[in-house]
Design a protein around this motif. Structure first.
Motif, PDB file in Angstrom:
ATOM      1  N   ALA A   1       0.670  -1.179  -0.234  1.00 51.78           N
ATOM      2  CA  ALA A   1       0.021   0.116   0.193  1.00 51.78           C
ATOM      3  C   ALA A   1       0.732   1.369   0.110  1.00 51.78           C
ATOM      4  O   ALA A   1       0.764   2.268  -0.733  1.00 51.78           O
ATOM      5  CB  ALA A   1      -0.838   0.067   1.139  1.00 51.78           C
ATOM      6  N   LEU A   2       1.919   1.430   0.804  1.00 52.98           N
ATOM      7  CA  LEU A   2       2.819   2.435   0.942  1.00 52.98           C
ATOM      8  C   LEU A   2       3.520   2.681  -0.197  1.00 52.98           C
ATOM      9  O   LEU A   2       3.533   3.930  -1.015  1.00 52.98           O
ATOM     10  CB  LEU A   2       3.929   2.264   2.092  1.00 52.98           C
ATOM     11  N   LEU A   3       4.019   1.393  -1.059  1.00 55.23           N
ATOM     12  CA  LEU A   3       4.638   1.635  -2.384  1.00 55.23           C
ATOM     13  C   LEU A   3       3.757   2.120  -3.455  1.00 55.23           C
ATOM     14  O   LEU A   3       4.291   3.145  -4.273  1.00 55.23           O
ATOM     15  CB  LEU A   3       5.174   0.291  -2.770  1.00 55.23           C
ATOM     16  N   GLY A   4       2.634   1.683  -3.537  1.00 53.34           N
ATOM     17  CA  GLY A   4       1.635   2.029  -4.423  1.00 53.34           C
ATOM     18  C   GLY A   4       1.231   3.660  -4.312  1.00 53.34           C
ATOM     19  O   GLY A   4       1.111   4.396  -5.344  1.00 53.34           O
ATOM     20  N   MET A   5       1.307   4.125  -3.098  1.00 53.83           N
ATOM     21  CA  MET A   5       0.839   5.528  -2.974  1.00 53.83           C
ATOM     22  C   MET A   5       2.213   6.479  -3.324  1.00 53.83           C
ATOM     23  O   MET A   5       1.785   7.462  -3.947  1.00 53.83           O
ATOM     24  CB  MET A   5       0.630   5.786  -1.347  1.00 53.83           C
ATOM     25  N   VAL A   6       3.113   6.299  -2.922  1.00 51.02           N
ATOM     26  CA  VAL A   6       4.548   6.948  -3.368  1.00 51.02           C
ATOM     27  C   VAL A   6       4.679   6.693  -4.962  1.00 51.02           C
ATOM     28  O   VAL A   6       4.779   7.979  -5.482  1.00 51.02           O
ATOM     29  CB  VAL A   6       5.811   6.056  -2.870  1.00 51.02           C
ATOM     30  N   GLY A   7       4.356   5.701  -5.534  1.00 51.27           N
ATOM     31  CA  GLY A   7       4.570   5.717  -7.148  1.00 51.27           C
ATOM     32  C   GLY A   7       3.600   6.552  -7.735  1.00 51.27           C
ATOM     33  O   GLY A   7       3.667   7.306  -8.615  1.00 51.27           O
ATOM     34  N   LEU A   8       2.100   6.467  -7.255  1.00 50.92           N
ATOM     35  CA  LEU A   8       1.295   7.434  -7.574  1.00 50.92           C
ATOM     36  C   LEU A   8       1.126   8.899  -7.237  1.00 50.92           C
ATOM     37  O   LEU A   8       1.143   9.858  -8.193  1.00 50.92           O
ATOM     38  CB  LEU A   8      -0.183   7.166  -7.244  1.00 50.92           C
ATOM     39  N   PHE A   9       1.983   9.043  -6.103  1.00 45.09           N
ATOM     40  CA  PHE A   9       2.407  10.479  -5.611  1.00 45.09           C
ATOM     41  C   PHE A   9       3.245  11.041  -6.806  1.00 45.09           C
ATOM     42  O   PHE A   9       3.154  12.157  -7.184  1.00 45.09           O
ATOM     43  CB  PHE A   9       2.908  10.462  -4.373  1.00 45.09           C
ATOM     44  N   ILE A  10       4.198  10.325  -7.183  1.00 47.34           N
ATOM     45  CA  ILE A  10       5.263  10.857  -8.009  1.00 47.34           C
ATOM     46  C   ILE A  10       4.673  11.155  -9.156  1.00 47.34           C
ATOM     47  O   ILE A  10       4.945  12.138 -10.005  1.00 47.34           O
ATOM     48  CB  ILE A  10       6.420   9.746  -8.015  1.00 47.34           C
ATOM     49  N   ALA A  11       3.851  10.243  -9.943  1.00 43.07           N
ATOM     50  CA  ALA A  11       3.323  10.333 -11.247  1.00 43.07           C
ATOM     51  C   ALA A  11       2.278  11.609 -11.295  1.00 43.07           C
ATOM     52  O   ALA A  11       2.184  12.315 -12.307  1.00 43.07           O
ATOM     53  CB  ALA A  11       2.460   9.226 -11.501  1.00 43.07           C
ATOM     54  N   ALA A  12       1.524  12.080  -9.977  1.00 47.55           N
ATOM     55  CA  ALA A  12       0.632  12.999  -9.915  1.00 47.55           C
ATOM     56  C   ALA A  12       1.294  14.311  -9.814  1.00 47.55           C
ATOM     57  O   ALA A  12       0.647  15.182  -9.806  1.00 47.55           O
ATOM     58  CB  ALA A  12      -0.205  12.743  -8.854  1.00 47.55           C
ATOM     59  N   VAL A  13       2.700  14.436  -9.393  1.00 52.86           N
ATOM     60  CA  VAL A  13       3.510  15.554  -9.430  1.00 52.86           C
ATOM     61  C   VAL A  13       3.394  16.421 -10.698  1.00 52.86           C
ATOM     62  O   VAL A  13       3.396  15.816 -11.799  1.00 52.86           O
ATOM     63  CB  VAL A  13       4.748  15.382  -9.036  1.00 52.86           C
ATOM     64  N   PRO A  14       3.119  17.725 -10.720  1.00 50.87           N
ATOM     65  CA  PRO A  14       2.810  18.598 -12.004  1.00 50.87           C
ATOM     66  C   PRO A  14       4.173  18.549 -12.747  1.00 50.87           C
ATOM     67  O   PRO A  14       5.227  18.428 -12.006  1.00 50.87           O
ATOM     68  CB  PRO A  14       2.715  19.956 -11.534  1.00 50.87           C
ATOM     69  N   TYR A  15       4.170  18.166 -13.829  1.00 47.74           N
ATOM     70  CA  TYR A  15       5.293  18.436 -15.071  1.00 47.74           C
ATOM     71  C   TYR A  15       6.173  17.069 -14.890  1.00 47.74           C
ATOM     72  O   TYR A  15       7.204  17.179 -15.107  1.00 47.74           O
ATOM     73  CB  TYR A  15       5.994  19.556 -14.757  1.00 47.74           C
TER      74      TYR A  15
END
Length: 238
Positions: free
Chosen positions: A62-76
């Motif tokens: 769960a933690l890894l999934g949130m980190v990956g999605l967080f990075i992808a959602a960062v603008p630009y």
């Protein structure tokens, strides 16, 4: 504790090794996303016997999934400087095999967990491919759509983790979802309001957003838990 040490060491190696050859942001999204899939999959398999091991794998996934999605959602966030290498292909293959094994072994709603992890990886990959440009002085409709998609995807993942944590009686998932959502909301609020509000007013606005997000998440978590408890009690034999 031996499992915890092994999982942490393995995940660090899993993420570090591909990024050693490809240090791009897109490579980080692939590494974290596949690690999330590879961690959730044995959690489902361990539910057939070693439930304590399953809790560890599920929390880490769960933690890894949130980190990956967080990075992808960062603008630009883009595919700039991204190059495929043997390690990235390898982690995708291993994650796919682990997910296939979990889907073959799991029964009922348990199959949703590896599917959610795969969905998170797919959404993160699509968001990285969705290049809206890097010119911060010209924000158009595509930039707003990209930001809105990231927010909806991250909130959806947080709600899914709360539901899984309630069904699995694993409060760690709820804590991970709450912290991740608060950090994500604060980060996005800072990136938006920093260009509008200056000085002490910026921190005042962020100070209001932070507890408001926590309060709304707590209320949503309680509503989800109550709904799941009601559905479980209605489906139980009398």
């Amino acid at each position: 504790m031996s499992l915890v040490v092994g999982v942490v060491t393995g995940i660090v190696w899993w993420v570090w090794q591909p990024l050693w050859s490809d240090g791009s942001v897109a490579g980080a999204v692939v590494a974290f996303g596949t690690a999330g899939v590879a961690a959730i999959s044995p959690a489902v398999i361990h539910d057939r016997g070693l439930t304590r091991f399953g809790r560890v794998w599920r929390s880490v996934g769960a933690l890894l999934g949130m980190v990956g999605l967080f990075i992808a959602a960062v603008p630009y966030t883009t595919t700039e400087d991204f190059e495929w290498n043997g390690w990235l292909v390898g982690v995708i293959v291993v994650a796919a095999l682990a997910a296939a094994a979990a889907l073959a072994v799991a029964r009922g709603r348990a199959r949703l967990e590896p599917l959610v992890a795969i969905g998170v990886l797919a959404v993160a990959g699509l968001m990285v491919l969705w290049d809206t440009g890097t010119d911060t002085s010209d924000v158009d409709l595509a930039d707003w759509a990209h930001a809105a998609t990231g927010v909806v995807a991250f909130v959806g993942l947080a709600v899914a983790l709360v539901a899984i944590g309630t069904l699995r009686d694993n409060p760690v998932l709820t804590v991970i979802a709450m912290i991740g959502l608060v950090v994500f909301t604060t980060f996005r609020a800072f990136s938006v309001f920093a260009a509008i509000v200056e000085g002490a007013w910026l921190f005042l606005v962020l100070g209001l957003i932070f507890p408001a997000t926590g309060f709304l998440f707590d209320r949503a978590g309680r509503e989800i838990a109550a709904s799941l408890d009601d559905s479980t009690s209605e489906g139980a034999p009398s």
